[in-house]
Design a protein around this motif. Sequence first.
Motif, mmCIF file in Angstrom:
data_model
loop_
_atom_site.group_PDB
_atom_site.id
_atom_site.type_symbol
_atom_site.label_atom_id
_atom_site.label_comp_id
_atom_site.label_asym_id
_atom_site.label_seq_id
_atom_site.Cartn_x
_atom_site.Cartn_y
_atom_site.Cartn_z
ATOM 1 N N ASN A 64 0.813 -1.222 0.000
ATOM 2 C CA ASN A 64 0.000 0.000 0.000
ATOM 3 C C ASN A 64 0.842 1.266 0.000
ATOM 4 O O ASN A 64 0.555 2.211 -0.718
ATOM 5 C CB ASN A 64 -1.014 -0.002 1.150
ATOM 6 C CG ASN A 64 -0.423 -0.367 2.490
ATOM 7 O OD1 ASN A 64 0.748 -0.152 2.766
ATOM 8 N ND2 ASN A 64 -1.274 -0.952 3.336
ATOM 9 N N THR A 111 -3.830 -0.492 -4.634
ATOM 10 C CA THR A 111 -3.874 -1.259 -3.382
ATOM 11 C C THR A 111 -4.759 -0.574 -2.362
ATOM 12 O O THR A 111 -5.551 -1.235 -1.674
ATOM 13 C CB THR A 111 -2.457 -1.477 -2.824
ATOM 14 O OG1 THR A 111 -1.699 -2.232 -3.780
ATOM 15 C CG2 THR A 111 -2.485 -2.223 -1.504
ATOM 16 N N ARG A 114 -8.326 -1.248 -3.280
ATOM 17 C CA ARG A 114 -8.641 -2.666 -3.047
ATOM 18 C C ARG A 114 -8.809 -2.938 -1.546
ATOM 19 O O ARG A 114 -9.741 -3.628 -1.137
ATOM 20 C CB ARG A 114 -7.532 -3.533 -3.653
ATOM 21 C CG ARG A 114 -7.827 -4.997 -3.661
ATOM 22 C CD ARG A 114 -6.824 -5.813 -4.483
ATOM 23 N NE ARG A 114 -5.422 -5.526 -4.182
ATOM 24 C CZ ARG A 114 -4.608 -4.811 -4.951
ATOM 25 N NH1 ARG A 114 -5.037 -4.288 -6.082
ATOM 26 N NH2 ARG A 114 -3.352 -4.617 -4.600
ATOM 27 N N GLU A 115 -7.921 -2.381 -0.715
ATOM 28 C CA GLU A 115 -8.037 -2.585 0.729
ATOM 29 C C GLU A 115 -9.322 -1.983 1.284
ATOM 30 O O GLU A 115 -9.948 -2.570 2.164
ATOM 31 C CB GLU A 115 -6.822 -1.983 1.437
ATOM 32 C CG GLU A 115 -5.566 -2.790 1.238
ATOM 33 C CD GLU A 115 -4.335 -2.153 1.849
ATOM 34 O OE1 GLU A 115 -3.301 -2.839 1.896
ATOM 35 O OE2 GLU A 115 -4.395 -0.988 2.297
ATOM 36 N N CYS A 116 -9.718 -0.844 0.761
ATOM 37 C CA CYS A 116 -10.980 -0.237 1.204
ATOM 38 C C CYS A 116 -12.145 -1.184 0.938
ATOM 39 O O CYS A 116 -13.010 -1.372 1.801
ATOM 40 C CB CYS A 116 -11.227 1.096 0.491
ATOM 41 S SG CYS A 116 -10.141 2.431 1.037
ATOM 42 N N LEU A 117 -12.151 -1.779 -0.234
ATOM 43 C CA LEU A 117 -13.236 -2.698 -0.609
ATOM 44 C C LEU A 117 -13.157 -4.012 0.160
ATOM 45 O O LEU A 117 -14.161 -4.493 0.684
ATOM 46 C CB LEU A 117 -13.216 -2.967 -2.110
ATOM 47 C CG LEU A 117 -13.537 -1.775 -3.004
ATOM 48 C CD1 LEU A 117 -13.278 -2.116 -4.467
ATOM 49 C CD2 LEU A 117 -14.959 -1.317 -2.799
ATOM 50 N N LEU A 118 -11.965 -4.601 0.226
ATOM 51 C CA LEU A 118 -11.803 -5.907 0.871
ATOM 52 C C LEU A 118 -12.079 -5.867 2.366
ATOM 53 O O LEU A 118 -12.636 -6.806 2.929
ATOM 54 C CB LEU A 118 -10.389 -6.437 0.644
ATOM 55 C CG LEU A 118 -10.073 -6.967 -0.744
ATOM 56 C CD1 LEU A 118 -8.586 -7.293 -0.852
ATOM 57 C CD2 LEU A 118 -10.903 -8.198 -1.058
ATOM 58 N N TYR A 119 -11.659 -4.799 3.024
ATOM 59 C CA TYR A 119 -11.736 -4.732 4.481
ATOM 60 C C TYR A 119 -12.806 -3.775 4.986
ATOM 61 O O TYR A 119 -12.907 -3.539 6.189
ATOM 62 C CB TYR A 119 -10.369 -4.364 5.065
ATOM 63 C CG TYR A 119 -9.276 -5.284 4.584
ATOM 64 C CD1 TYR A 119 -9.351 -6.661 4.783
ATOM 65 C CD2 TYR A 119 -8.192 -4.780 3.888
ATOM 66 C CE1 TYR A 119 -8.355 -7.507 4.320
ATOM 67 C CE2 TYR A 119 -7.189 -5.629 3.418
ATOM 68 C CZ TYR A 119 -7.281 -6.986 3.641
ATOM 69 O OH TYR A 119 -6.304 -7.821 3.176
ATOM 70 N N GLN A 121 -13.030 -0.571 4.701
ATOM 71 C CA GLN A 121 -12.465 0.630 5.300
ATOM 72 C C GLN A 121 -12.974 1.879 4.599
ATOM 73 O O GLN A 121 -13.096 1.903 3.376
ATOM 74 C CB GLN A 121 -10.937 0.568 5.245
ATOM 75 C CG GLN A 121 -10.411 -0.600 6.047
ATOM 76 C CD GLN A 121 -8.900 -0.668 6.051
ATOM 77 O OE1 GLN A 121 -8.220 0.274 5.702
ATOM 78 N NE2 GLN A 121 -8.377 -1.805 6.459
#
Length: 163
Positions: A64, A111, A114-119, A121
Motif C-alpha cells: 500500500n 492497493t 482494493r483494501e478499502c473494498l476488501l476490508y 475501510q
Amino acid sequence: MLVLRRALGMGWMLPLAPGELRAVFAAMQEATGLAGCAVELDLVGDEEIARLNAVHLGCTGPTNILSFPAQDGEPAMPPVLPEDGPHDGPHDGADEAPPSHLGWLVLSLDTWRRECLLYGQEPVEHALRLLAHGLGHLAGYDHGPEMDDFTEAAQEAGLAALR
C-alpha cells in the motif's frame, strides 16, 4: 510542505482534492512536530509500487505505501516521477526548497482502493492512516507502540483538518 505527483493514467482516485490533501498533510506535520519539512508523495499504481518494492526492499508484489527517508536532508533515491516527465496534471509543489527534506512516500492507489473494498475501510480514513504511517517511517519510527502513537496523532490531526 507536500510535493505531490500522480502517475500517468492514475487520474485523481483519492477522495481528497490536492488542496485538501496538502491541508491534511500540513496538519499531520504540525501535530507531530514536523511542520516545515518537505515530503514528496508519488501516487502510483500497483505495477510501479511492486517494482519499487522489489528493487528497494527485495519484496515481491505490490504494497500500500512505501517510505524512503532522506539521508541528512538529501534524497535517498530519485523521485518516481520525473518533474518534467509524464504525469497527470501540473507539478504540485512549491518553487523553493524548505530547510529540511524528510523523504518520499509512494502510495499505490490500486492497493489503497482494493483494501478499502476488501476490508470495508472508509476511503478517506484509510488514506490518512496510510499517509500517517508513511510519515512515521520518514520521521524515523519503526513498527511498535511509538509508531502506533505517532500514526494515531497524525491521522487524528488530518481528520480534524477536514472538519
